[in-house]
Design a protein around this motif. Structure first.
Motif, PDB file in Angstrom:
ATOM      1  N   SER A  17      -0.272 -11.801   3.832  1.00  9.37           N
ATOM      2  CA  SER A  17      -0.719 -12.106   5.184  1.00  9.37           C
ATOM      3  C   SER A  17       0.266 -12.983   5.927  1.00  9.37           C
ATOM      4  CB  SER A  17      -2.087 -12.792   5.141  1.00  9.37           C
ATOM      5  OG  SER A  17      -1.988 -14.008   4.401  1.00  9.37           O
ATOM      6  N   SER A  18       0.993 -13.836   5.190  1.00 12.31           N
ATOM      7  CA  SER A  18       1.924 -14.750   5.850  1.00 12.31           C
ATOM      8  C   SER A  18       3.162 -14.034   6.356  1.00 12.31           C
ATOM      9  CB  SER A  18       2.346 -15.856   4.884  1.00 12.31           C
ATOM     10  OG  SER A  18       2.991 -15.296   3.765  1.00 12.31           O
ATOM     11  N   ILE A  19       3.386 -12.780   5.934  1.00 13.72           N
ATOM     12  CA  ILE A  19       4.571 -12.071   6.394  1.00 13.72           C
ATOM     13  C   ILE A  19       4.194 -10.860   7.249  1.00 13.72           C
ATOM     14  CG2 ILE A  19       6.088 -12.829   4.547  1.00 13.72           C
ATOM     15  CD1 ILE A  19       5.558 -10.249   3.111  1.00 13.72           C
ATOM     16  N   ALA A  20       2.973 -10.879   7.749  1.00 13.74           N
ATOM     17  CA  ALA A  20       2.535  -9.912   8.761  1.00 13.74           C
ATOM     18  C   ALA A  20       2.573  -8.476   8.279  1.00 13.74           C
ATOM     19  CB  ALA A  20       3.356 -10.065  10.026  1.00 13.74           C
ATOM     20  N   ALA A  21       2.188  -8.248   7.013  1.00  4.61           N
ATOM     21  CA  ALA A  21       2.022  -6.891   6.468  1.00  4.61           C
ATOM     22  C   ALA A  21       3.310  -6.085   6.528  1.00  4.61           C
ATOM     23  CB  ALA A  21       0.870  -6.183   7.160  1.00  4.61           C
ATOM     24  N   THR A  22       3.235  -4.813   6.964  1.00  2.47           N
ATOM     25  CA  THR A  22       4.406  -3.929   6.898  1.00  2.47           C
ATOM     26  C   THR A  22       5.302  -4.061   8.128  1.00  2.47           C
ATOM     27  OG1 THR A  22       3.093  -2.160   7.846  1.00  2.47           O
ATOM     28  CG2 THR A  22       3.192  -2.285   5.450  1.00  2.47           C
ATOM     29  N   TYR A  23       6.459  -3.408   8.035  1.00  2.58           N
ATOM     30  CA  TYR A  23       7.471  -3.515   9.079  1.00  2.58           C
ATOM     31  C   TYR A  23       7.912  -2.143   9.559  1.00  2.58           C
ATOM     32  CZ  TYR A  23       8.412  -8.520   8.564  1.00  2.58           C
ATOM     33  OH  TYR A  23       8.298  -9.886   8.571  1.00  2.58           O
ATOM     34  N   SER A  24       8.229  -2.052  10.848  1.00  2.00           N
ATOM     35  CA  SER A  24       8.918  -0.890  11.405  1.00  2.00           C
ATOM     36  C   SER A  24      10.400  -1.218  11.503  1.00  2.00           C
ATOM     37  CB  SER A  24       8.363  -0.539  12.789  1.00  2.00           C
ATOM     38  OG  SER A  24       8.611  -1.602  13.705  1.00  2.00           O
TER      39      SER A  24
END
Length: 568
Positions: A17-24
């Motif tokens: 949660s601290s790294i905002a889930a997945t990335y584009s």
């Protein structure tokens, strides 16, 4: 392919949660400008800095080209000499010309008449607009553009319009009539490397203390109080001073132009190494004007004169705490990966710079050479440390808190993996690159990582992107406080000529190659980690492991800056 270890199954959205889930992943809008693009930094205004190499379609000075030996040495390869002399270029001829101009390996007077093309240039972008960071480059009417002869590396930015880094002075033509009444034309410059701040379209020089033959300085980072961290020359050796004096003495210099003599001096290894360089903080105002500078001493008293002693600042936080490295006055001996014999070199240690002092802080006896590369506003410092648990010393990863004096040495993707951190944000997230293979090779394949200090989690960033992504993230270079990341990725694309047009085979098919390109990683709100099927990774030949732009260029060529250059 995307590396998806079994351990990924244990990751949950709660733990991430601290790294905002997945990335584009979004490639930066400079891939159409050059063969190679390299990530440098991302600030809290979402401005990204990127370095390009081997740019497409640099302007060609045809008249100057005619005065060189280009046509003689490339006679068998040129498609149409007459067209070239009339400013008409085929893909092959243009590529030959650019390659010729880029290969300036000699300093003799004949070669010095060539047009200069910078190997590295810098841009800033917000993914919509892209702006050239000119550094000290000048506008040339013949090209209706900048000369593009000046290497400029932009390393850090504040609010998108306050950019720091280093640049050269533009190349200029100098004429000299020698003792045989021969007219010699030189194309030279007079500044090897100088720190700068660019505010809008204005560039301000950040001078070192000792400006002998203009001196040397570099800027690595800027904080919101307009403090810029880097280093500059404070003293040159007597031999260098004598050489400079000889260059300016018509009776002692010899039969060469004064400007060429000085140019040869500043480009010599002796000039660059036989100088004392000290960590420096320049205090600027909002317009980029230099108000003052503070120079930090060595943390030891040299017992013998040695002009190579130095320390450097590589980052500075918003509280004015700067970090980097310093020589210790001692040597260290260890076996490097791939080496047959132990190497002895001058010892460096990670340091922070505060209240006029240079302070070492790592105390573990297992630590060999080390350096700090980044610091956040909470006092967490990260950097590399050489350790040799199996006789061979690889760069490892440390984090240290100035306030609590806590130090950790997190493992990478496996025990004794090489790990190179590059940046840390104010959410206590560290990013960088780490080995993903445990071979005995000197140069291992790497993937980008993210480490959460609070949760003590070390994560492969490739796990957080789409399974069908065409990009393999090999290095995360910087992260801002919104957890947006700028990274370098491996990407399969068309090979290109210097014109930007694709290279094709005898059947007209595009030839595919692996390239390194700069990309932005953006958090996806409420994203989900995908479970990807493992596939066999395509292997490739790796160039020598290093964090320099030249090494990354080698990675692209062989087929494989940051805001803060990690330099020992």
């Amino acid at each position: 392919m995307k590396i998806k270890p079994i351990a990924a199954a244990l990751l949950t959205l709660t733990s991430l949660s601290s790294i905002a889930a997945t990335y584009s992943i979004t490639p930066l809008p400079v891939t159409n400008k050059a063969k190679n693009t390299f990530a440098q930094s991302i600030d809290n205004s979402d401005t990204l800095l990127v370095t390009t190499s081997n740019e497409y379609n640099p302007p060609i000075d045809v008249e100057r080209l005619k005065q060189t030996n280009f046509f003689a040495i490339n006679e068998a390869s040129i498609e149409n000499e007459d067209d070239i002399k009339n400013g008409i270029f085929s893909d092959i001829d243009y590529t030959l010309i650019v390659s010729y101009l880029n290969n300036l390996t000699s300093q003799n007077t004949f070669l010095l008449r060539k047009q200069r093309i910078a190997q590295f240039k810098s841009y800033s972008t917000d993914l919509v607009d892209t702006r050239f960071v000119q550094g000290f480059d000048n506008f040339v009417e013949k090209f209706d553009d900048f000369s593009q002869s000046v290497t400029t590396i932009a390393r850090d930015s504040l609010n998108g319009d306050f950019i720091v880094g280093y640049s050269q002075s533009p190349y200029q033509d100098v004429e000299y009539t020698n003792n045989n009444d021969q007219l010699i034309r030189y194309t030279i410059n007079d500044i090897y490397r100088r720190a700068f701040v660019q505010v809008g379209s204005q560039t301000v020089a950040l001078l070192p203390k000792d400006t002998l033959v203009n001196g040397i300085s570099e800027a690595f980072a800027v904080n919101r109080n307009f403090q810029v961290g880097g280093y500059g020359t404070t003293r040159f050796s007597p031999a260098i001073r004598e050489s400079a004096a000889t260059c300016t003495d018509d009776g002692e210099r010899g039969d060469v132009a004064k400007e060429f003599c000085l140019y040869s001096l500043i480009n010599s290894r002796s000039y660059q190494q036989n100088s004392s360089k000290r960590a420096t903080i320049w205090q600027l105002n909002a317009s980029g004007e230099v108000l003052s500078s503070e120079i930090f001493p060595l943390p030891f008293e040299p017992t013998t004169e040695k002009f190579a002693w130095e320390n450097r600042i590589l980052d500075i936080n918003n509280n004015g705490l700067a970090v980097g490295w310093s020589h210790t006055g001692e040597t260290v001996n260890f076996l490097k990966p791939g080496a047959q014999f132990r190497n002895t070199e001058v010892e460096t240690q990670a340091a922070y710079f505060e209240n006029g002092e240079t302070i070492f802080f790592l105390t573990d006896e297992k630590d060999l050479a080390s350096q700090a590369v980044a610091v956040n506003d909470k006092g967490w410092i990260t950097g590399t440390v050489a350790r040799a648990p199996n006789e061979v010393a690889r760069d490892r990863f440390f984090i240290h808190n100035v306030d609590t004096n806590e130090t950790r040495y997190p493992d990478g993707f496996f025990i004794n993996a090489g790990v190179i951190p590059r940046s840390i944000n104010n959410r206590n997230i560290v990013v960088g690159r780490a080995d993903i293979e445990s071979s005995n090779e000197a140069n291992r394949e790497t993937n980008a990582f993210m480490y959460n200090i609070n949760a003590d989690e070390f994560i492969n960033l490739n796990l957080l992107t789409s399974c069908d992504s065409p990009y393999t993230l090999i290095e995360a270079v910087d992260i801002n406080d919104d957890n947006e990341i700028i990274a370098n990725a491996r990407f399969r694309a068309n090979d290109t000529y210097a014109t930007g047009n694709p290279v094709t085979d005898e059947n007209g098919n595009n030839i595919k190659v692996d390239k390194i390109i700069a990309v932005k990683l953006s958090p996806i709100a409420n994203g989900q980690i995908e479970g990807c099927d493992e596939k066999e990774e395509v292997k490739y030949e790796r160039a020598a492991a290093s964090n320099t732009l030249f090494a990354l260029l080698g990675l692209s060529a062989f087929f494989f800056i940051r805001r803060r250059c990690i330099a020992k």
